[in-house]
Design a protein around this motif. Structure first.
Motif, mmCIF file in Angstrom:
data_model
loop_
_atom_site.group_PDB
_atom_site.id
_atom_site.type_symbol
_atom_site.label_atom_id
_atom_site.label_comp_id
_atom_site.label_asym_id
_atom_site.label_seq_id
_atom_site.Cartn_x
_atom_site.Cartn_y
_atom_site.Cartn_z
ATOM 1 N N VAL A 59 -25.954 -12.086 40.927
ATOM 2 C CA VAL A 59 -27.076 -11.167 40.858
ATOM 3 C C VAL A 59 -26.987 -10.489 39.230
ATOM 4 O O VAL A 59 -28.154 -10.640 38.607
ATOM 5 C CB VAL A 59 -26.933 -10.191 41.837
ATOM 6 N N VAL A 60 -25.448 -9.943 39.166
ATOM 7 C CA VAL A 60 -25.322 -8.984 37.731
ATOM 8 C C VAL A 60 -25.256 -9.952 36.357
ATOM 9 O O VAL A 60 -25.913 -9.696 35.303
ATOM 10 C CB VAL A 60 -24.095 -8.171 38.158
ATOM 11 N N GLY A 61 -24.593 -11.156 36.732
ATOM 12 C CA GLY A 61 -24.662 -11.979 35.454
ATOM 13 C C GLY A 61 -25.357 -13.553 35.494
ATOM 14 O O GLY A 61 -25.021 -14.270 34.768
ATOM 15 N N PHE A 62 -27.032 -13.296 36.022
ATOM 16 C CA PHE A 62 -27.289 -14.280 36.425
ATOM 17 C C PHE A 62 -28.161 -15.316 35.041
ATOM 18 O O PHE A 62 -28.804 -14.268 34.852
ATOM 19 C CB PHE A 62 -29.336 -14.796 37.448
ATOM 20 N N GLN A 63 -27.649 -16.446 34.801
ATOM 21 C CA GLN A 63 -28.940 -17.149 33.424
ATOM 22 C C GLN A 63 -29.424 -18.180 34.035
ATOM 23 O O GLN A 63 -27.527 -18.700 35.013
ATOM 24 C CB GLN A 63 -27.637 -16.799 32.485
ATOM 25 N N MET A 64 -30.018 -18.784 33.460
ATOM 26 C CA MET A 64 -30.565 -19.700 33.429
ATOM 27 C C MET A 64 -29.268 -21.112 33.080
ATOM 28 O O MET A 64 -28.888 -20.385 32.169
ATOM 29 C CB MET A 64 -31.644 -20.513 33.141
ATOM 30 N N PRO A 65 -28.853 -22.742 33.849
ATOM 31 C CA PRO A 65 -27.420 -22.855 33.271
ATOM 32 C C PRO A 65 -27.637 -23.247 31.582
ATOM 33 O O PRO A 65 -27.267 -23.557 31.916
ATOM 34 C CB PRO A 65 -27.715 -24.266 34.397
ATOM 35 N N GLU B 136 -32.034 -0.967 38.560
ATOM 36 C CA GLU B 136 -32.150 -1.162 37.099
ATOM 37 C C GLU B 136 -32.500 -2.561 36.597
ATOM 38 O O GLU B 136 -34.003 -2.463 35.870
ATOM 39 C CB GLU B 136 -30.589 -1.451 36.157
ATOM 40 N N ILE B 137 -32.928 -3.491 37.576
ATOM 41 C CA ILE B 137 -33.575 -4.595 37.249
ATOM 42 C C ILE B 137 -34.901 -4.249 37.515
ATOM 43 O O ILE B 137 -35.994 -4.673 36.347
ATOM 44 C CB ILE B 137 -32.847 -6.231 38.338
ATOM 45 N N ASP B 138 -35.380 -3.756 38.329
ATOM 46 C CA ASP B 138 -36.738 -3.951 38.289
ATOM 47 C C ASP B 138 -37.104 -2.709 37.672
ATOM 48 O O ASP B 138 -38.726 -2.979 36.654
ATOM 49 C CB ASP B 138 -36.772 -2.779 39.659
ATOM 50 N N ARG B 139 -36.329 -1.619 36.663
ATOM 51 C CA ARG B 139 -37.087 -0.698 35.727
ATOM 52 C C ARG B 139 -37.147 -2.238 34.363
ATOM 53 O O ARG B 139 -37.542 -2.177 33.648
ATOM 54 C CB ARG B 139 -35.990 0.292 34.928
ATOM 55 N N ARG B 140 -36.049 -2.715 33.959
ATOM 56 C CA ARG B 140 -36.001 -3.583 32.926
ATOM 57 C C ARG B 140 -37.061 -5.024 33.303
ATOM 58 O O ARG B 140 -37.981 -5.050 32.328
ATOM 59 C CB ARG B 140 -35.111 -4.153 32.604
ATOM 60 N N ALA B 141 -37.998 -5.433 34.496
ATOM 61 C CA ALA B 141 -38.532 -6.115 34.377
ATOM 62 C C ALA B 141 -39.760 -4.958 33.907
ATOM 63 O O ALA B 141 -40.521 -6.115 33.095
ATOM 64 C CB ALA B 141 -39.071 -6.116 36.382
ATOM 65 N N SER B 142 -40.224 -4.541 34.527
ATOM 66 C CA SER B 142 -41.689 -3.374 33.847
ATOM 67 C C SER B 142 -41.240 -3.130 32.610
ATOM 68 O O SER B 142 -42.782 -2.514 32.084
ATOM 69 C CB SER B 142 -41.727 -2.163 34.754
ATOM 70 N N LEU C 273 -28.102 -0.588 43.501
ATOM 71 C CA LEU C 273 -28.391 0.144 42.639
ATOM 72 C C LEU C 273 -28.778 -1.071 41.223
ATOM 73 O O LEU C 273 -29.374 -0.700 40.389
ATOM 74 C CB LEU C 273 -27.060 1.261 41.893
ATOM 75 N N VAL C 274 -28.029 -2.270 41.018
ATOM 76 C CA VAL C 274 -28.339 -3.109 40.201
ATOM 77 C C VAL C 274 -29.818 -3.279 40.427
ATOM 78 O O VAL C 274 -30.368 -4.036 39.385
ATOM 79 C CB VAL C 274 -26.819 -4.539 40.272
ATOM 80 N N ALA D 68 -20.211 -1.058 50.123
ATOM 81 C CA ALA D 68 -19.536 -0.187 49.516
ATOM 82 C C ALA D 68 -19.890 -1.487 48.319
ATOM 83 O O ALA D 68 -21.156 -0.488 46.899
ATOM 84 C CB ALA D 68 -18.598 0.002 48.698
ATOM 85 N N VAL D 69 -19.941 -2.601 47.997
ATOM 86 C CA VAL D 69 -20.502 -3.620 46.932
ATOM 87 C C VAL D 69 -21.986 -3.589 47.590
ATOM 88 O O VAL D 69 -22.839 -3.461 46.584
ATOM 89 C CB VAL D 69 -19.622 -4.439 47.258
ATOM 90 N N ARG D 70 -22.957 -3.744 48.004
ATOM 91 C CA ARG D 70 -24.238 -4.085 48.764
ATOM 92 C C ARG D 70 -24.594 -2.434 47.942
ATOM 93 O O ARG D 70 -25.812 -2.397 47.798
ATOM 94 C CB ARG D 70 -24.360 -3.622 50.433
ATOM 95 N N ASP D 71 -23.475 -1.022 47.828
ATOM 96 C CA ASP D 71 -24.993 -0.168 47.491
ATOM 97 C C ASP D 71 -25.197 -0.639 46.564
ATOM 98 O O ASP D 71 -25.837 0.349 45.677
ATOM 99 C CB ASP D 71 -23.713 1.070 47.713
ATOM 100 N N GLN D 72 -23.679 -1.323 45.792
ATOM 101 C CA GLN D 72 -24.151 -0.948 43.438
ATOM 102 C C GLN D 72 -25.229 -2.110 43.858
ATOM 103 O O GLN D 72 -26.201 -1.757 42.740
ATOM 104 C CB GLN D 72 -22.158 -1.901 43.842
ATOM 105 N N LEU D 73 -24.962 -3.061 45.187
ATOM 106 C CA LEU D 73 -26.373 -3.878 44.513
ATOM 107 C C LEU D 73 -27.737 -3.139 44.384
ATOM 108 O O LEU D 73 -28.095 -3.368 43.698
ATOM 109 C CB LEU D 73 -26.131 -4.814 45.845
#
Ligand SMILES: [Fe+2]
Ligand SMILES: [Fe+2]
Length: 315
Positions: free
Chosen positions: A235-241, A302-308, A298-299, A291-296
């Motif tokens: 999810v964090v590193g996603f880029q189209m191929p 952040e994606i929502d902020r960048r999207a708007s 947050l990510v 714990a990983v889900r909690d970090q997800l």
């Protein structure tokens, strides 16, 4: 899509690596994935329908390029739609690269071989149909397109240091992203014939996504800690191929500005439905996976902020 790459350097991304303890033996995970692939492949072969690219191409519009040379103004499609279809086509063309990358991490057992060969054949049909459509309707300079195909395929594709689960998480997202990109391009095109072709291709992409999504579901059930870590990283590193395609960044920006595929689309039409299907925020998880889900979470904020922000810049 490069909007997410900066997230890879975020605090949340680094924190999660403290917690990666597999709950089960890797062999059990591989066994469960193979068993799930067998069922998923059977389902895919039942659902997938044969179709023929030539039935979707307006051949009567074709003119010889020797007598009527290509000119940009000949296309009835907007520059945004052309950028999107061309980028999608070069991605389809590069399937042998993705085939090889998955084979490298998943091995080449009978079931994987059957699936990867079938998948590659179906994606090849998308490339054939799109190329014929673009050439016949003069939406692309065929010489430039061929040069770009050669460059793209010669550069190949590498999945880097991704392990099998990360590859499956990535391809689940990528297949859905491709489906959405084709579908939105068709709707945006104002060209009923192109829309029909892209809808047909999207139906295939949906079945591909369903298969990979099923596999990742099996991973979450078998080893939620390893699977959640894989999901987080992807999810964090996603880029189209298509990042190896010439002009990828410029074209992706044009497509995003048009709203065909931007971060809002990615969040709403790719991440939300997939995370929902996998019940990522509802399922019972061991503490390390929680714990990983909690970090997800947050990510995603952040994606929502960048999207708007991205949408308000394009408005
Ligand atoms: Fe495809
Ligand atoms: Fe696909």
């Amino acid at each position: 899509m490069r909007w997410l790459s900066a997230l890879a350097t975020s605090r949340a991304y680094h924190q999660h690596w403290r917690v990666t303890t597999a709950l089960v033996r890797p062999e059990l995970l591989a066994e469960n994935l193979t068993a799930r692939l067998e069922t998923a492949l059977e389902k895919h072969l039942e659902r997938a329908q044969a179709w023929y690219p030539h039935e979707y191409v307006p051949w009567s519009e074709a003119r010889d390029f020797a007598s009527v040379p290509f000119e940009e103004a000949q296309s009835r499609l907007s520059k945004e739609v052309r950028a999107s279809v061309q980028l999608n086509l070069l991605t389809e063309d590069n399937l042998p690269g993705y085939h090889g990358a998955i084979r490298n991490v998943m091995g080449y057992s009978d079931v994987w071989r059957t699936w990867l060969d079938r998948w590659t054949a179906e994606e090849g049909r998308h490339g054939i149909a799109l190329r014929d459509y673009l050439t016949v309707t003069r939406a692309v300079d065929p010489a430039v397109l061929e040069d770009e195909r050669m460059l793209t395929m010669s550069a190949g594709f590498s999945s880097g240091d991704r392990d099998g689960l990360r590859v499956i998480a990535y391809v689940s997202m990528q297949e859905l992203a491709t489906r959405v990109a084709h579908r939105n391009t068709g709707k945006f095109s104002d060209d009923p014939q192109l829309d029909k072709l892209l809808a047909r291709i999207s139906t295939d992409e949906n079945l591909h996504m369903v298969l990979y999504r099923d596999l990742f579901d099996a991973a979450l059930e078998t080893d939620p800690v390893v699977a959640m870590n894989a999901l987080f990283a992807e999810v964090v590193g996603f880029q189209m191929p298509g990042t190896g395609i010439p002009g990828f960044v410029r074209r992706a920006a044009v497509i995003a500005r048009a709203g065909i595929y931007d971060l809002t689309v990615h969040r709403e039409q790719v991440l939300t439905p997939l995370l929902g299907y996998w019940r990522v925020f509802e399922r019972e998880l061991p503490p390390e996976a929680e714990a990983v889900r909690d970090q997800l979470a947050l990510v995603l904020e952040e994606i929502d902020r960048r999207a708007s922000k991205q949408r308000s810049r394009s408005a």
